[in-house]
Design a protein around this motif. Structure first.
Motif, mmCIF file in Angstrom:
data_model
loop_
_atom_site.group_PDB
_atom_site.id
_atom_site.type_symbol
_atom_site.label_atom_id
_atom_site.label_comp_id
_atom_site.label_asym_id
_atom_site.label_seq_id
_atom_site.Cartn_x
_atom_site.Cartn_y
_atom_site.Cartn_z
ATOM 1 N N VAL A 142 -1.797 13.076 -4.019
ATOM 2 C CA VAL A 142 -0.888 12.130 -3.373
ATOM 3 C C VAL A 142 0.394 12.071 -4.194
ATOM 4 C CG1 VAL A 142 -0.527 9.724 -2.703
ATOM 5 C CG2 VAL A 142 -2.784 10.783 -2.439
ATOM 6 N N GLU A 144 -9.102 6.637 -3.970
ATOM 7 C CA GLU A 144 -7.981 5.704 -3.949
ATOM 8 C C GLU A 144 -6.971 6.153 -4.995
ATOM 9 O OE1 GLU A 144 -8.016 1.007 -3.489
ATOM 10 O OE2 GLU A 144 -8.495 1.599 -5.546
ATOM 11 N N LYS A 200 0.852 -1.183 0.000
ATOM 12 C CA LYS A 200 0.000 0.000 0.000
ATOM 13 C C LYS A 200 0.891 1.238 0.000
ATOM 14 C CE LYS A 200 -4.077 -1.932 0.063
ATOM 15 N NZ LYS A 200 -5.058 -1.730 -1.028
ATOM 16 N N ASN A 201 0.300 2.387 -0.297
ATOM 17 C CA ASN A 201 1.095 3.608 -0.444
ATOM 18 C C ASN A 201 0.516 4.773 0.336
ATOM 19 O OD1 ASN A 201 1.457 1.924 -3.137
ATOM 20 N ND2 ASN A 201 3.296 3.152 -2.866
ATOM 21 N N THR A 251 -3.334 3.542 -2.389
ATOM 22 C CA THR A 251 -3.427 4.063 -1.030
ATOM 23 C C THR A 251 -4.368 3.198 -0.206
ATOM 24 O OG1 THR A 251 -5.044 5.625 -1.927
ATOM 25 C CG2 THR A 251 -2.825 6.457 -1.490
ATOM 26 N N ASN A 307 -1.964 7.182 2.660
ATOM 27 C CA ASN A 307 -3.369 7.587 2.683
ATOM 28 C C ASN A 307 -3.588 8.864 1.893
ATOM 29 O OD1 ASN A 307 -4.270 5.519 4.592
ATOM 30 N ND2 ASN A 307 -3.118 6.681 6.141
#
Length: 932
Positions: free
Chosen positions: A520, A696, A497-498, A821, A500
């Motif tokens: 992001v 996302e 995951k990357n 994310t 939030n």
């Protein structure tokens, strides 16, 4: 379906029959009357007699409501078999579901109206006689799941293909000499059964989350619904307190250490008809006291079981129970097993810890810890309450017993387990990818001591030597190690995951909700998800609210009010163009080259005058975004078939690659009204419903021209002009020799060689596939067609429908996804509604207390649907809904009060929005009364 139009001069008997079968009254009454009763056709030497089939349904119930239906079709002719028992001929059947009273569009199929005004159905459940079925009773039957359809009354209709009538129509077609004859459409030749009725209904399920003064109801119906009516029990009856369209409702201002009972009824409001269908009620009870225990069991160095837990609010003591008997099942009857377990109380403590010293090696134990919350002596009828939780403990060597496993915002997983009896260490292995061999191998990455009960596993991305991503999920396994060997493995999959998304905002506008979010770092594109507002779960492990993948939002760029198509004018333009084409063709000077048909319209572009149409009302649509703000449009969407762009002309460049000099476009901007996207079932948002939005971010890299060439076979067929011209020149030379020979005199031919007739070369024989150059690849794979919503009327050139092309940002334009994310730190919620709160003032005219109740009279408010009555024990404290009063100026009685207490009341006018939810106005002045 048989052709059917309403006409005059049709018998009453036929009208009655048409209503029963679900067909409209046909044009040729005498012919179709026979066809609907029975038809005959000879096939394979056997005469079939076909009549209307019969359909029956059987409810398959789950709880209070039927969730699926078994549909059986009978009265279907038996198939014809050969001498070996193989089926030679069998009849095809179709099952369709309709909203009761509406046969225009099946819910599990599609329909169109042809030029005769006939509704022609297609799709649905189509099946044949299946001789391979073990149980012959299962032939011609299927099952429908209620969760796939909106609540309400439905009709299930079975159709049998009318082979006799179709064959007659086919014979008539071949026998006819009419130049305008039309081949019969097989979709029109079905015999309909009488309908079988079902009722699709919802059933509410309710979960609670409590504080000392509030109860949050998490609502779910497991099906399609618009909202919920909320009731709280007062005395022996339930009093309605709210109507909501979100999946969560919080009842505030409650009394601590008190038990409340609720009833929740789901409802569905049809956006087209306004009809409301109610489901079955769900019930729940909750007490405003207590908190979580979170019991953990470990085996200490002395091989004793140590139980620890968190303090429970209001608990004065904790009771410890241990399972002393476990009887496994020896029989099962009517789905019930006879196994059981008994527990014995072994201790009562006030602390948050207990050590069980009376345990033995090579045994497994199960404990239950009960927090005892003593009854409130001041509250009549209150009882002790218990918060309990079970936990296992093992004094056997074996696989680790995991207590919890959780991930952080980057996907790294933490695994916590109970100490394994007899373990001298633990090993952690990773299934690692080797780019050199392109193989996976288990490798030890951690060796942990016997005291270890926790480890963190890194989320990684596996890639090849060229950087292309192989996987974003890494597999780990954990084993306990003893002197005798290793335990079986506990396996964990860890996905990268990357982080939030920091914040998402949702703002209601005139025609939708504007959704915006913070960018992001490193994100290639974003996806946006819409869910009905529900209880938020704050995931502190990732530091955000985990993404809820509800309906992925599609943005309709350039959306506008839909424009109706003037069908008569459209068809007149087509007719005029077709007529002009015939005139121009007759007068064409062929010495100028081939006739160009592309400048004219053709008959296939005419619209069915029986239907209504609109033009597509947006420029283009996409559901992956490189921007950080989009509009979730709430109006109707007329979505035409996707336009396509193909290569019309290309030339080969000096670099050996093809450059496209002209593109061919295909676009149809007209949408039949029956295909409008307008309901929640079409994925469209609904006015008056509360929605929450999640975003996302996806980490990836953009595709290059080489990537498109490799992944999409980006080549074009081009004629090798040099080779073709050389072959053509040789052909002309040989043809000249051939012609010269036969033009010569017989004396001249005596001294000549007889030539063969040369084969003429054609351009297609010299085609070769040439890769597109970068500019052509970019045009084809990275741009998308944009419809010009200002263009109306039929166009001979599809390019006239199109506006300026824009960049395509679909998932297919990216590669090497390295993760997404995990959550959103701040979500956005909004609702689109044209309903405004009542501005008129509301007034409590009188308030009176009597034995165990309070009676109020509230002045009638113009325009209000009802009046909510709020109550509190403090003037400036938290108010709870005591109930809902009718807006008729009459009295409202509150029986949820206690003798000797003083209460404060205020009234709030309520109107219902488009979805039936409450929209509250300003509260009245507060009035107080003491209960006698």
């Amino acid at each position: 379906m048989r052709k059917f139009n309403f006409s005059t001069g049709v018998s009453t008997a036929l009208v009655a029959m048409a209503l029963v079968t679900g067909l409209s009254v046909p044009v040729d009454a005498a012919k179709v009357d026979k066809a609907l009763s029975q038809s005959e056709v000879t096939k394979s030497g056997v005469t079939f007699v076909t009549a209307a089939p019969t359909v029956s349904v059987e409810n398959v119930a789950d709880g209070q409501v039927a969730t699926s239906w078994k549909v059986k079709i009978s009265d279907v002719p038996a198939p014809v078999k050969d001498a070996n028992g193989n089926i030679k001929e069998s009849f095809k059947t179709r099952v369709l579901i309709f909203d009761k009273g509406d046969r225009t569009k099946p819910l599990n199929g599609s329909s169109t109206v042809n030029e005769n005004g006939t509704i022609v159905y297609s799709d649905g459940r189509v099946f044949y006689y299946d001789d391979d079925l073990y149980d012959s009773a299962e032939r011609y039957q299927t099952t429908f799941n209620g969760s796939s359809y909106t609540p309400g009354q439905k009709e299930i209709v079975a159709f049998l293909f009318d082979a006799a009538a179709y064959q007659a129509a086919e014979d008539a077609y071949y026998a006819s000499t009419d130049p305008n004859k039309v081949y019969p459409d097989s979709d029109e030749y079905w015999i309909a059964s009488a309908p079988a009725e079902i009722t699709v209904s919802d059933e509410a399920s309710v979960y609670t989350s409590v504080t000392s003064t509030s109860i949050e109801l998490s609502l779910n119906s497991g099906s399609i619904n618009t909202g919920y009516e909320i009731y709280r029990k007062v005395g022996k009856k339930y009093q309605q307190i709210a109507t909501v369209t979100s999946d969560v409702y919080t009842d505030k201002g409650l009394v601590s250490k008190t038990t409340y009972s609720y009833k929740v009824r789901p409802y569905y409001k049809d956006v087209k008809t306004g009809a409301v269908t109610y489901g079955k009620e769900g019930y729940v009870e909750a007490t405003t006291k207590g908190s979580a225990l979170n019991v953990v069991a470990n085996v200490n160095k002395k091989n004793k079981v140590v139980l620890t837990w968190q303090k429970v609010k209001g608990a004065k003591k904790y009771e410890i129970y241990r399972r002393d008997t476990s009887s496994y099942s020896s029989e099962v009857k009517k789905g019930e097993y006879n196994g059981y377990a008994t527990y014995k109380k072994i201790a009562t403590v006030k602390k948050k810890k207990y050590i069980d010293k009376k345990v033995q090696k090579n045994r497994n134990y199960v404990y239950e810890v009960r927090a005892v919350i003593a009854k409130d002596k001041k509250v009549k009828g209150d009882k002790d309450a218990y918060v309990k939780e079970s936990v296992d403990a093992s004094l056997n060597f074996g696989q680790i017993d995991v207590n919890v496993s959780y991930t952080d915002a980057n996907g790294n997983a933490t695994v916590e387990w109970e100490k394994v009896y007899g373990a001298i260490s633990y090993i952690v292995e990773k299934k690692a990818y080797d780019p050199a061999t392109k193989m996976y191998n288990w490798t030890t990455v951690q060796t942990l001591p016997a005291s270890a009960t926790k480890t963190t596993l890194a989320a990684e991305v596996a890639a090849d030597t060229d950087g292309s991503v192989v996987s974003t999920t890494t597999k780990y396994r954990i084993k306990a190690v003893s002197a005798a060997g290793n335990s079986s493995a506990y396996t964990v999959d860890v996905t990268k995951k990357n982080g939030n998304v920091e914040s998402v905002t949702a703002t209601a506008t005139a025609n939708g909700i504007q959704v915006s979010w913070t960018p992001v770092a490193g994100a290639a594109y974003y996806k946006v998800y819409r869910v009905k507002t529900s209880a938020l779960l704050n995931n502190k492990d990732i530091g955000a609210y985990a993404v809820q993948h509800g309906s992925q939002v599609t943005e309709y760029v350039g959306v506008t009010t839909p424009v109706a198509v003037d069908v008569a004018a459209w068809n007149a333009a087509v007719d005029a163009s077709v007529a002009q084409q015939k005139v121009d063709y007759a007068a064409w000077d062929w010495s100028k080259g081939d006739f160009d048909y592309s400048k004219y319209l053709d008959e296939s572009q005419k619209l069915n005058a029986k239907n209504s149409y609109h033009y597509q009302n947006y420029a283009y649509a996409h559901d992956t975004f490189t921007s950080t703000s989009i509009l979730d449009y709430f109006g109707d969407i007329y979505s035409a078939d996707d336009g396509s762009m193909s290569i019309k002309k290309a030339v080969k460049g000096a670099d050996g690659k093809a450059n496209v000099t002209e593109w061919s476009y295909s676009y149809n901007p007209v949408v039949e009204d029956a295909n409008v996207l307008s309901t929640p079932e079409d994925g469209r948002p609904q006015a008056g419903v509360d929605y929450t939005y999640y975003v996302e971010a996806v980490m990836a890299t953009a595709m290059t021209a080489d990537d498109y060439a490799k992944d999409n076979n980006a080549t074009v067929s081009i004629v090798n002009e040099e080779a073709y011209n050389a072959a053509l020149a040789k052909y002309n030379e040989d043809k000249a020799k051939y012609d010269a020979y036969w033009a010569a005199t017989s004396e001249e031919r005596e001294n000549m060689t007889i030539p063969s007739y040369p084969d003429r070369p054609y351009a297609y024989e010299y085609q070769e596939y040439v890769p597109l150059n970068a500019a052509s690849i970019a045009a084809r794979y990275t741009t998308q067609l944009v419809y010009n919503t200002a263009v109306t009327g039929p166009k001979a050139s599809n390019a006239e429908y199109l506006g300026q092309a824009v960049a395509k940002n679909g998932e297919g334009n990216f590669k090497n996804v390295t993760g997404t994310t995990a959550g959103v730190k701040k979500v956005g919620s909004a609702s689109v509604t044209a309903v405004q709160p009542i501005k008129a003032k509301v007034k409590i005219k009188s308030i009176k207390a009597s034995k165990g109740k309070v009676t109020l009279k509230v002045k009638k408010v113009a325009g209000a649907d009802c009046i909510k009555i709020y109550r509190s024990t403090k003037k400036k404290g938290k108010y709870t809904v005591a109930g809902i009063a009718k807006n008729n100026g009459k009295k409202f009685t509150d029986k949820g009060v206690q003798k000797g207490k003083k209460y404060y009341y205020k009234a709030v006018p309520v109107v219902k929005n488009e979805a039936g939810a409450d929209v509250e106005g300003k509260a009245s002045k507060v009035k107080a009364v003491k209960v006698k």
